[in-house]
Design a protein around this motif. Sequence first.
Motif, PDB file in Angstrom:
ATOM      1  N   VAL A  19       0.843  -1.210   0.000  1.00 32.39           N
ATOM      2  CA  VAL A  19       0.000   0.000   0.000  1.00 32.39           C
ATOM      3  C   VAL A  19       0.871   1.250   0.000  1.00 32.39           C
ATOM      4  O   VAL A  19       0.650   2.189  -0.770  1.00 32.39           O
ATOM      5  N   ALA A  20       1.879   1.253   0.859  1.00 32.25           N
ATOM      6  CA  ALA A  20       2.770   2.416   0.939  1.00 32.25           C
ATOM      7  C   ALA A  20       3.557   2.598  -0.354  1.00 32.25           C
ATOM      8  O   ALA A  20       3.753   3.725  -0.833  1.00 32.25           O
ATOM      9  N   ALA A  21       4.009   1.498  -0.919  1.00 28.22           N
ATOM     10  CA  ALA A  21       4.791   1.571  -2.150  1.00 28.22           C
ATOM     11  C   ALA A  21       3.942   2.091  -3.304  1.00 28.22           C
ATOM     12  O   ALA A  21       4.416   2.890  -4.125  1.00 28.22           O
ATOM     13  N   ARG A  22       2.721   1.650  -3.392  1.00 24.69           N
ATOM     14  CA  ARG A  22       1.852   2.129  -4.468  1.00 24.69           C
ATOM     15  C   ARG A  22       1.684   3.645  -4.380  1.00 24.69           C
ATOM     16  O   ARG A  22       1.729   4.357  -5.393  1.00 24.69           O
ATOM     17  N   ARG A  23       1.502   4.168  -3.180  1.00 24.34           N
ATOM     18  CA  ARG A  23       1.366   5.618  -3.005  1.00 24.34           C
ATOM     19  C   ARG A  23       2.654   6.340  -3.376  1.00 24.34           C
ATOM     20  O   ARG A  23       2.637   7.400  -4.014  1.00 24.34           O
ATOM     21  N   ASP A  36      13.273   4.411   1.752  1.00 27.54           N
ATOM     22  CA  ASP A  36      13.135   5.025   3.075  1.00 27.54           C
ATOM     23  C   ASP A  36      11.760   5.668   3.241  1.00 27.54           C
ATOM     24  O   ASP A  36      11.134   5.563   4.303  1.00 27.54           O
ATOM     25  N   ARG A  37      11.292   6.353   2.203  1.00 28.41           N
ATOM     26  CA  ARG A  37       9.970   6.986   2.296  1.00 28.41           C
ATOM     27  C   ARG A  37       8.867   5.934   2.327  1.00 28.41           C
ATOM     28  O   ARG A  37       7.848   6.110   3.003  1.00 28.41           O
ATOM     29  N   ILE A  38       9.057   4.846   1.595  1.00 29.24           N
ATOM     30  CA  ILE A  38       8.061   3.772   1.617  1.00 29.24           C
ATOM     31  C   ILE A  38       7.972   3.176   3.022  1.00 29.24           C
ATOM     32  O   ILE A  38       6.875   2.946   3.547  1.00 29.24           O
ATOM     33  N   ALA A  39       9.111   2.958   3.658  1.00 27.97           N
ATOM     34  CA  ALA A  39       9.116   2.435   5.026  1.00 27.97           C
ATOM     35  C   ALA A  39       8.422   3.407   5.979  1.00 27.97           C
ATOM     36  O   ALA A  39       7.645   2.992   6.850  1.00 27.97           O
ATOM     37  N   GLU A  40       8.687   4.697   5.786  1.00 32.69           N
ATOM     38  CA  GLU A  40       8.057   5.712   6.650  1.00 32.69           C
ATOM     39  C   GLU A  40       6.544   5.730   6.450  1.00 32.69           C
ATOM     40  O   GLU A  40       5.781   5.824   7.416  1.00 32.69           O
ATOM     41  N   ARG A  41       6.102   5.645   5.192  1.00 37.77           N
ATOM     42  CA  ARG A  41       4.666   5.630   4.920  1.00 37.77           C
ATOM     43  C   ARG A  41       3.994   4.427   5.576  1.00 37.77           C
ATOM     44  O   ARG A  41       2.859   4.511   6.047  1.00 37.77           O
ATOM     45  N   ARG A  46      13.269   0.287   7.481  1.00 36.30           N
ATOM     46  CA  ARG A  46      13.816  -0.037   6.165  1.00 36.30           C
ATOM     47  C   ARG A  46      14.086  -1.541   6.064  1.00 36.30           C
ATOM     48  O   ARG A  46      13.841  -2.171   5.029  1.00 36.30           O
ATOM     49  N   GLY A  47      14.568  -2.119   7.155  1.00 32.62           N
ATOM     50  CA  GLY A  47      14.849  -3.546   7.170  1.00 32.62           C
ATOM     51  C   GLY A  47      13.600  -4.384   6.969  1.00 32.62           C
ATOM     52  O   GLY A  47      13.653  -5.454   6.347  1.00 32.62           O
ATOM     53  N   ALA A  48      12.468  -3.921   7.501  1.00 29.51           N
ATOM     54  CA  ALA A  48      11.211  -4.660   7.334  1.00 29.51           C
ATOM     55  C   ALA A  48      10.798  -4.702   5.867  1.00 29.51           C
ATOM     56  O   ALA A  48      10.246  -5.701   5.395  1.00 29.51           O
ATOM     57  N   VAL A  49      11.069  -3.614   5.146  1.00 35.28           N
ATOM     58  CA  VAL A  49      10.765  -3.590   3.706  1.00 35.28           C
ATOM     59  C   VAL A  49      11.648  -4.595   2.980  1.00 35.28           C
ATOM     60  O   VAL A  49      11.171  -5.413   2.183  1.00 35.28           O
ATOM     61  N   TYR A  50      12.952  -4.549   3.272  1.00 37.23           N
ATOM     62  CA  TYR A  50      13.886  -5.440   2.570  1.00 37.23           C
ATOM     63  C   TYR A  50      13.723  -6.904   2.979  1.00 37.23           C
ATOM     64  O   TYR A  50      14.152  -7.794   2.239  1.00 37.23           O
ATOM     65  N   SER A  51      13.123  -7.156   4.114  1.00 32.58           N
ATOM     66  CA  SER A  51      12.897  -8.551   4.502  1.00 32.58           C
ATOM     67  C   SER A  51      11.784  -9.188   3.671  1.00 32.58           C
ATOM     68  O   SER A  51      11.670 -10.416   3.612  1.00 32.58           O
ATOM     69  N   ASN A  52      10.978  -8.361   3.020  1.00 26.47           N
ATOM     70  CA  ASN A  52       9.889  -8.864   2.198  1.00 26.47           C
ATOM     71  C   ASN A  52      10.138  -8.695   0.702  1.00 26.47           C
ATOM     72  O   ASN A  52       9.567  -9.436  -0.106  1.00 26.47           O
ATOM     73  N   PHE A  53      10.980  -7.730   0.330  1.00 22.52           N
ATOM     74  CA  PHE A  53      11.236  -7.445  -1.080  1.00 22.52           C
ATOM     75  C   PHE A  53      12.723  -7.173  -1.271  1.00 22.52           C
ATOM     76  O   PHE A  53      13.333  -6.451  -0.484  1.00 22.52           O
ATOM     77  N   ALA A  54      13.274  -7.741  -2.337  1.00 19.48           N
ATOM     78  CA  ALA A  54      14.724  -7.672  -2.552  1.00 19.48           C
ATOM     79  C   ALA A  54      15.222  -6.264  -2.842  1.00 19.48           C
ATOM     80  O   ALA A  54      16.380  -5.945  -2.583  1.00 19.48           O
TER      81      ALA A  54
END
Length: 373
Positions: A19-23, A36-41, A46-54
């Motif tokens: 959802v955050a990435a789409r925005r 970084d902005r996607i993680a903030e949204r 940031r690590g949580a994002v990279y743990s799900n997407f390369a």
Amino acid sequence: MVRLTRAQQQERTRAAVLVAARREFAEYGYGEAKIDRIAERAELTRGAVYSNFAGKRALYLAVLADAVERARASAEPPPESPDSVARALGAFARVWLERLPLAGDTPGSGHLQLRSLSGVLDTEPARAALAELVCFEALLLALALEPDRAVRTRTVRLAGLALTLLHGAAALAENAPGVGDPFDLARAAEHLAAITLIDDAGPPHLPFVAPARTADDRWAAPRGLYDEINGRPVNLGDDGVVVVLGVGRLSAAGEAVRSARLRDEVTLVVVTSDPSETGRLARLRIVDLVACLRRVFAAGELPAPRVVFDDGGTVATAMGRDRVDDATEVAIRVRDGLIVARADGRGAGHAVAVAPSAPHKAVDTVDPPSATY
């Protein structure tokens, strides 16, 4: 308080990231978007994002793949299919062109709506994979255009022309939203059916493909797989042909489909050594096409070959193949729960499709191939 399992928490995190990435992509476009902005949204690290997407490319492809999965799920089939190839091409074009952005859309949101890959596929393997996927899309569209007969090479070429027209319109609309009348484009797609195209002799390497090896092996068919075209479970124990193709060899699907016998169940299994990016690209393109086909053709007239995504390579493993990559091409013929023929390498699908349908059977004169080149 309800305690979530690890799998449930991971799924919730993944959904929040999407959802955050789409925005983010809608606002900034692919090039200027930041992890970084996607993680903030998403209110994550940031690590949580990279743990799900390369990485950003994998995340962008996942956003698009999620959108087309939703489109496929909501696609309502018509009560009957168009009554001619021309009308079918026009109907398909009208559905496909709904994605064109309007003049007031932001560049980022327009790119998302178009499923744009501009600036995304910047590696040679990814670009090569896209070329193979376009060939595969043309085959699936052609199979829908000619459901009652063995698909001709002419029809595959016609489908490729239609897709070229539509993707060309999308490329123009990406940089000049509002240019091009969708109704004119749909009429142009209809008129493509009248273009004179020949049924060529097919790939020149086929006469030199080694015959399939005769076998008499018990087939432990993997379970839990689904056909991406009709959404139903796939029983790989059915009599017929199973072809495992790396994303870089998808153009070989046509060889197997056209060489198979009329009563064969043909299953095309798509694999890759890079599920997070190349695999998502394949899923995005194939599911997007299927979503359009479902809105144009009646359920019983969708392409007959079954298409399966096998990110874990379980089918190839069951065939005895230790590993898969984008160049994989391995095939088997199944009869009465047995593997009766095997082939691997270039032309494997064709070799197995024309192989005898029973062990040690030299000639099959009762059940001929559905088509020849």
